[in-house]
Structures are given as C-alpha cells and as structure tokens.
Enzyme design. Sequence first.
Site, PDB file in Angstrom:
ATOM      1  N   GLY A 166      46.218  33.190  77.870  1.00 26.51           N
ATOM      2  CA  GLY A 166      46.370  33.085  76.427  1.00 26.51           C
ATOM      3  C   GLY A 166      45.036  32.860  75.731  1.00 26.51           C
ATOM      4  O   GLY A 166      43.992  32.655  76.362  1.00 26.51           O
ATOM      5  N   SER A 226      47.494  26.495  84.694  1.00 26.30           N
ATOM      6  CA  SER A 226      46.961  27.565  83.855  1.00 26.30           C
ATOM      7  C   SER A 226      46.600  28.773  84.706  1.00 26.30           C
ATOM      8  O   SER A 226      45.928  28.659  85.733  1.00 26.30           O
ATOM      9  CB  SER A 226      45.730  27.068  83.106  1.00 26.30           C
ATOM     10  OG  SER A 226      45.159  28.111  82.347  1.00 26.30           O
ATOM     11  N   SER A 227      47.058  29.952  84.272  1.00 26.54           N
ATOM     12  CA  SER A 227      46.689  31.188  84.973  1.00 26.54           C
ATOM     13  C   SER A 227      45.242  31.505  84.630  1.00 26.54           C
ATOM     14  O   SER A 227      44.914  31.752  83.474  1.00 26.54           O
ATOM     15  CB  SER A 227      47.597  32.341  84.523  1.00 26.54           C
ATOM     16  OG  SER A 227      48.932  32.089  84.860  1.00 26.54           O
ATOM     17  N   SER A 258      46.984  29.350  75.976  1.00 30.75           N
ATOM     18  CA  SER A 258      47.007  28.711  77.285  1.00 30.75           C
ATOM     19  C   SER A 258      47.824  27.423  77.192  1.00 30.75           C
ATOM     20  O   SER A 258      47.580  26.583  76.322  1.00 30.75           O
ATOM     21  CB  SER A 258      45.587  28.397  77.738  1.00 30.75           C
ATOM     22  OG  SER A 258      45.602  27.722  78.976  1.00 30.75           O
ATOM     23  N   GLY A 259      48.817  27.298  78.067  1.00 29.82           N
ATOM     24  CA  GLY A 259      49.678  26.125  78.052  1.00 29.82           C
ATOM     25  C   GLY A 259      50.939  26.301  77.232  1.00 29.82           C
ATOM     26  O   GLY A 259      51.720  25.363  77.080  1.00 29.82           O
ATOM     27  N   GLU A 299      42.020  31.206  74.025  1.00 29.05           N
ATOM     28  CA  GLU A 299      41.402  29.920  74.380  1.00 29.05           C
ATOM     29  C   GLU A 299      40.266  29.576  73.419  1.00 29.05           C
ATOM     30  O   GLU A 299      39.423  30.434  73.091  1.00 29.05           O
ATOM     31  CB  GLU A 299      40.861  29.959  75.814  1.00 29.05           C
ATOM     32  CG  GLU A 299      41.951  30.081  76.859  1.00 29.05           C
ATOM     33  CD  GLU A 299      41.432  30.040  78.287  1.00 29.05           C
ATOM     34  OE1 GLU A 299      42.248  29.815  79.195  1.00 29.05           O
ATOM     35  OE2 GLU A 299      40.215  30.230  78.493  1.00 29.05           O
ATOM     36  N   THR A 350      53.516  31.637  82.046  1.00 31.45           N
ATOM     37  CA  THR A 350      53.771  31.827  83.480  1.00 31.45           C
ATOM     38  C   THR A 350      55.203  31.443  83.842  1.00 31.45           C
ATOM     39  O   THR A 350      55.878  32.151  84.599  1.00 31.45           O
ATOM     40  CB  THR A 350      52.773  30.987  84.302  1.00 31.45           C
ATOM     41  OG1 THR A 350      51.442  31.430  84.014  1.00 31.45           O
ATOM     42  CG2 THR A 350      53.043  31.140  85.789  1.00 31.45           C
ATOM     43  N   ASN A 410      46.524  22.642  80.253  1.00 31.67           N
ATOM     44  CA  ASN A 410      47.653  23.175  81.026  1.00 31.67           C
ATOM     45  C   ASN A 410      47.475  22.789  82.490  1.00 31.67           C
ATOM     46  O   ASN A 410      46.414  23.021  83.079  1.00 31.67           O
ATOM     47  CB  ASN A 410      47.687  24.711  80.869  1.00 31.67           C
ATOM     48  CG  ASN A 410      48.914  25.329  81.502  1.00 31.67           C
ATOM     49  OD1 ASN A 410      49.738  24.644  82.091  1.00 31.67           O
ATOM     50  ND2 ASN A 410      49.026  26.638  81.385  1.00 31.67           N
TER      51      ASN A 410
END
Length: 1003
Positions: free
Chosen positions: A381, A159-160, A104-105, A383, A109, A156
């Site tokens: 991603g 973040s998605s 994540s980050g 985490e 995306t 992030n």
Amino acid sequence: MAELEGLEFGKSDFVLLDEVNMEQFMENLQLRFEKGRIYTFIGEVVVSVNPYKQMDIYGKVAIEAYRGRELYENPPHLYAVADAAYKAMKRRAKDTCIVISGESGAGKTEASKYIMQYIAAITNPNQREEVESVKNVLLKSNCVLEAFGNAKTNRNDNSSRFGKYMDINFNFNGDPTGGHINNYLLEKSRVVQQHAGERNFHSFYQLLRGGTDDMLSNLHLQRNPEAYVYSKEGASVITVGHAEEDAMKVIGFTSEEISSIYKIIATILLLGNLEFECDGEIVQLPGAGSVSHVAELTGTEPETVSKALLYRTVATGGGEVIEKGHNKLEACFGRDAFAKALYERLFAWIVGRINTVIEVKNYNPALHGKNTVIGVLDIYGFEIFDNNSFEQFCINYCNEKLQQLFIELILQQEQEEYHREGITWQHIEYFNNQIIVDLVEQLHKGIISILDEACLTVGKVTDTVCLETMNTKLGQHPHFTSRKHCPTDKTMDFQRHFRIRHYAGDVTYSIEGFLDKNKDPLFQDFKRLMYNSADPVLKEMWPDGQLSITEVTKRPLTAATLFKNSIIALVENLACKEPYYVRCIKPNDVKSPVLFDDARCRHQVAYLGLLENVRVRRAGFAYRQPYARFLQRYKMTCEYTWPNHLMDTDREAVEAIVTQHGFEGDVAYGHTKLFVRTPRSLFTLEQERAALIPILVLFLQKVWRGALARMRCRRMRAIYAIMGCYKRYKVKSHFFEVERRFASVRSMADYGKSVEWPTPPAALAQFHAITQQLHRRWRARRIIKNIPPSDMLEVRAKVAAMEALRGERPDWGFGRAWERDYLANPKDCPQSSSNFMRASKDLKSKDQYSQILFSGSVRMLNWFNNTKDRGLVITDKHIYKLEPKKYKVHKKIPLDSVTGLSVTSDTDQVVALHTATQDDFLVYLQRGELCPNQDRIGELVGTLCDHFKRARNTPLPVKVSSMGLSLHMSGKPKTVTIETKAGLVSADFRKSRAGFTLLLPSH
C-alpha cells in the site's frame, strides 16, 4: 447471514446515502465500524476497514450463505465480491481480477487470503484428487510467501514487503487447474537495515526461534536473534511460528531444497556479523571461523569466500585481469550487497519453484475447453514514513498506476461509455492522476529516466547531482518541489530532499541512496562464487555467474526501469480483465480495534476517490451489455423472442423483453448496448431465467431422447433384420450340410454311425438333439429289421440288461448267445440234462407255466445257513430251488413276490433275489461245461427285467453295488462281502459277523 442488515448498522451501500458528501460518508463508515460491520459496498466495490481483531464472520456457514447469491441479497462481505468475480468468470467465460488496494496495514493481505479460501471452498464439488492438490498448493503458497516476503513494520505486524499478483486458472467446469504468481520489488534493503522498532523478514526469526537445536547447530547458529546484526532490531518482542516448512513440503519442495533454503538464510545472518579490520591500507577478516562456516553453508572454499569479500577482480582494456583490494567501506558495501542479492534471488527462486508446481499442465483448449482466469492482486500500500527512500518511491509509484487504472476503468471509461452510447449523463469531476504517473515514468523527462541517465553517466555522479538535474528538469511541474524551489519550507533539506504531491498526499523523499539502489551493483566475484557452489539449488539461482570477467555484456536495466516495466505489464494485464475492487482503509495508526481516527480515514477516503466512485455509481448504471449478448442470455424469458425473434433489430427484441417484465423505467438504450440501472432488475431476469432453464433443458432432453430413441429403434430394426437373415442363412446352411453328410447313409455298413455331425447354430440346438435321436432310432430300426424274429427275445433281454446295469459291470455276456435254460442243455450239463428235462415236464404240467426264463446250477445257502449245490429254475410263474441230481423241488416261491435284484460291480457271479416276504435268495451262478468263463449275471438280470417289463409293464429294480450285497434272510438283514482265497477250488459261502462272506478262488 442471509438476512439483510437493519438500519441501526447504517447504510450497507454508500450509493444509498441521502446525500453524497464527505460528512455523511464518514458518519456511515464510522457507525458501521463501531457496530462491527467492517465491509460496505459501493455498488460492486467493497470498502473494507481493518478491525484489528478476529471476527466471527468467516468459515463454512458464511461461505454457504454467499455461494451463488447476488451481491445485494446478503450484507457486504469479501465473499460477495469473490463470488461475483467467480460467477462472471464461469457464466460468461470472461477473465476477471480482484484488485485489493489501500495503505500499508489496511488489511490487504488478510483480504486476499479470505478471497483465496472462499474460491477454494466453492470449487471442486466432486472432490477430485488432482483439483484438491492444486487448491492445497495455491493456499499453502500464501504461507510460504508471507514467511519470506513479509515483515513487521511500525504500521503493520505482517506487512507485505513485496507485491504479489496471482492468476488462478479454471477449467470449463469452474474448477481450479493451476495458477501463476508474479512478484514485484522485494524490499531487499530490509535484509541489512531496518527502521527503529521494525524487523527483518519473518523467515529469519522463524528459523532462529522455531528451528530445532540440531538444525541450528548444523547451521552454526544460536537461538538468539539479538546476536546477529541483521536481526537484532526488534528481536526482543517476537512471536513466530514455524509453519512454512510444512507448507513447503505440501507444495512439493524436497528435503534437500528446504535444507538449502535454511543454509542461505543462515549464510546471510553470518555475513552480517563479519567485521573487517584495517592493517594499514590492507583490509582483513580477523576471525576465520565465520568465513569457514559461510563456505560450508554455501558449498564453497573458505579461501574463495575471503577473496570475494576482500578483493574485486577487474578486467583492463587490454584484456588483463587484476585484483583490486577493497577499503573497509567498500568491503562492508560488498558484503551487504551480497547478502541482499542472496535473499532476493532466494525469494525469486521460491516463487519460481511454486510456479513450476502450480502451473497448468497438459492443457489443450480443444479437449478441455476455454481456460478462464481470476487474478488476485495483493500489493504493497501507499507509504509515508519519516524517512522515505527509493523503495517508498517505487511503492508509491505502483499505487499511482493502480489508482490510475481504477480511475480509467471506474470513472473515466464509464463516463466515456455513456457519452459514446448516447446516454444522457451529467459529467462528474474527478482527479486524474495521469499527471503524477507521467512525472515518474515519462521518457526522457520523468524521474526514472533522470535516475537512469545519472546511473549511465561516466564519472562520479552523486545523489546530490541527480537531485540538481531533477530540480532543473522538473522545477516547473505542479506536483514536484524541493527546498531549492521552496526555500522557506524547512521540512526539507537543501541538496537532500524532494517532494512529490501524490494522489494520496505529499511525500518527502530523501535522495540519499537512490543511485546505488537504482544501479543495484553487485561485484561479479560474488556471482562467480555462487555459480561454482557445490549446492545445486544455490548454483541454479546464479546463472549469470558462468560469465568470465573478460566477457563484455550489455549493461543490465536499472532497478527502477525493471520495476516500471513490470508494473506497466501488470496494469495492462489487469486492464484486459473484468475488475472487482476491494478498497482497504486503516482506521488508526495504533492498531486499536475501537479507535476510529476521523482525520486519518477522511484522508484515505479522499485519495482513494471513493466519493467520486459513489457519485458515478449512483448516477450511472449497474449493468450494461450489448444487445446481442443480452438477447442471447434472456430471450427465453419472453414469448416474442423465444426461440428466435422476427423483429428488425436486436434492440427491438430487447425492448420487448424489458417491456414484458415492466423494467422500462430502470433501463436506458444506447447505440449498441442496454444499460440497467439497478441490480434488482437484472436479478429478477436471472431468477426467471434460472427457473426456465430446467424446463428448456427438459424440453431439449425430451426432443433429443426422442431422436435417440428413434435412431436406436431404426438401428434395432436393422439389427433384427440382419440377425433374422443371418439366422435363416445359418439354419439353411446347417440343413444343407447335414443333408450333404448323410446323403448316402442308407448304403453305409454302419448306417451313418461314423459320420460326424456338424455343429449346429444356437437356435437349432434342441432341433439338432432331436435329429440325432431320430437318426439313432432310424439306424436302430434298420439294424433290427435284419434280426430274425427268433432272436428278438434275446435282443430285448440284452437291451434290458444294458439299461439295468448302466455300464457298471465290466463284462456281462452281451457278446455271446444266451442259452437261458442251461440245465436242459446237454453240452452244459451232459450227465443231468435228461433228468432235468423229465422233471421240467412234470413241473410244467403241474404248475402250468408257459416257459422257463432261466435255469442253471448254483451254490446257495439252505435254511441252516449251510452251502449246497442246487438247481435254480425261474419260470414265468415261479422260482424253484431243485435238488441237483433228481431235480426234486426243495422250495418254490411265486415270481410275483420278487421285488428286485442286487449284483456286484465286479466279475463274480453272486446275485440276490429280493422277495416281498424278506426271505431273499442268495445264489452264486456256477459255470457249466459249455464255457467255464461265461458271465451269466447279465443274462439273468436281462431276462427277468425284460419279462417284468413285457408281462407286468413294471420295471424290476436292479442295484449294482461295489461294496458287497445287502439282503434279508428269514426277515433279518444280512451283508455279503466278497473275498479271494488262495488254494480254493470253487466259490463258497462262509458265515461272518455281519452275514456271509463269498470266498472266490484267487486264480
């Protein structure tokens, strides 16, 4: 950008490292990051490091640099892998996918957006409107899904919080025709609770900060996210746009649908501010305003909203329905579950609504060719938080599955293929995380199965009991542990934590809330409440609300099982496509564009298996293809294989191609496939093939055009033969028809004048006109043959008069006999005819003329412009003006001096004889006693015209005027007009301003 990078930027492909070890890998990765080179290849895999800043490496110039180029021709870039996937899809009609993975980050995306923009930019060169519309919707859908599915986290800013897989469909031209979006596990718990420093989904803040005053007023909201329980966390530092509304309009959302979406978001915010109070054992809602606002926004009644929040309707075993009141804790739980379910169903509805717009419509493979697909996977991603709950467990399981797919496709399958094909190969060790996948998803033994069993067990089963079951069943698993199995590890709590040793690292999960989130309970009362809403959009989201409370339904699958099934389906979908990978790396945890945290990056490189990937790629082959397909594509590059080879096997033919190009040292021959070690060899073949294709195409075009020309020639010959026969048939038919119709014209009274001519074919149009003329001449000759010679002079005169007057006078005396010499006719001039005959003999002996062409009494002007009666005599030599009684000559002019005649188009008898001396004769012919109504103008005109034509062989000009006559008298121009006057006995001339006026009796 087409120039290759210099050595100061490090190695652009990790395969080119001097030694494959972690130290050199990290040195190269850090050097490229510090030099602003965020992309690096591992063969066809792109390693991307998040730069945490805007970079000027995108846009039209960069797109053109990468369009249609091979991977190694340009520096590493997302565009390169996107173009490779597109070319593979278009050239080989093979489905491809681009898997974007990382923490994540790490920039997944943003990478997916750049890939989508590149595909949109290189397709539809003809700018077809329907394809542009599909591209716009595909691009705008990203904006909408980010607004409703992304949130700011501590790691992030965008973040998605859901997984997204998009299939883009292409037609045989390579233009996008539609697509489909699958969404996975929206983190709906974020709606009601966020970690410290994090935020709710973007859509809440975009509405509160970006909505107009009127909109917020209608939604009963205030422009302050801190005023709402669900949005107050992190609300003080917000930067938001409001572009999702425009994007929804572009996609095709109606104004009513957009309004319903905002009402649902407002409802969720208002629900979060509802507070419950206890009055003894009864739970109440203190303020009725918020409830009425919720009812208004959802299209329901305030009473039903309050009832759903405070009570639960339960059906007993005997079919009786009772209402059970909530305690305060249950009421809060129900409210939060309702808010989460509202947002989850809203998000699923938005995805479904986008899919209805972008799905491929009216597709027929027989008409439109094969429909190929490029898939783009942008999923959350890996985490690891301070407190990891059920959502992190599912997200990390998803990453385990994707890592397993990567291992199977890139590491395991590739090595197995070398072994299967008999290629000499030194096996490379790698970590196979199938054991971790089985730990989570294995039937009856995995964690998801244990959770499901706990949820299905009758009675009160707590999270702690579930953890004990996991300890019992999984205690011996090498990748599972808890405080019970490791009492000395104080980082975990008894009866609360368990730890899984993931491929990306150890993650400690808190069991609290696992069962509730897995059951995903929502009271049926809320479902019925929303199904009965007056808002059609809201009602559509809750179809299960139509069930009554007494209906028994099958127990729904748990959240974990639903997610597991969807991830397994996703992996199967990706496995049947040709994969391309983007591996994203997060350089630091503080979002710095300059800091490179070596330990943090080293950890990611290790668990992503990038070193193993480099080793396999370095030791392996870049390209492999069955002999038949390789031969089919490149056989034109070798003289021994084009157009078809005569060798025993396809392998021998492929060897001939390789030998001719000198690639023997760069290939290996398997049992069924050819393996090419470096892309450069393949690119050389592609270049030669690309150069030969136009030649072959021209050759095929030449042969085919020759065949078409010969077919057209044969067809034209046949057409001309048919046309010739048909024309001959039409000509003969016309001749036969003319012969039939005119067979008996000699015996007809009118010699065939009344016979209708048949319509001739176009080829005989001129012949037909000549034939008609011949018939008319023949008919005229037949008629003339019956005329006595004594009448021929009159006939010729009448013909001359007809030609001269051209039908412009209504009656010119053609129907009577022309006497010509009226002064000598006793019937016409009984008193003076004898005198005229004596005078004419004297004139004839004196002037020696042969004949009198015309004579008659006239009214004319003398030299003094007075009108007098005179006798007019025209012989073949002179024109005489005579005294009317004794017929003495008053004036004589040679006939040769006459240059023309002028008459009117009326019935009057005036005529002007123009002379060369411009002293014209203006006379009015008087009717004698023979016939008072005779028109003698035609006789005079015809006689003179015939004489001039026969005697002088020159035509005599005759002018027929409808507006009076123009002439010269004594050299001066005069105009003669004609008028009628009542009471006048005979015609007479009068002087006028412009000349003379002829006055005629009105009878």
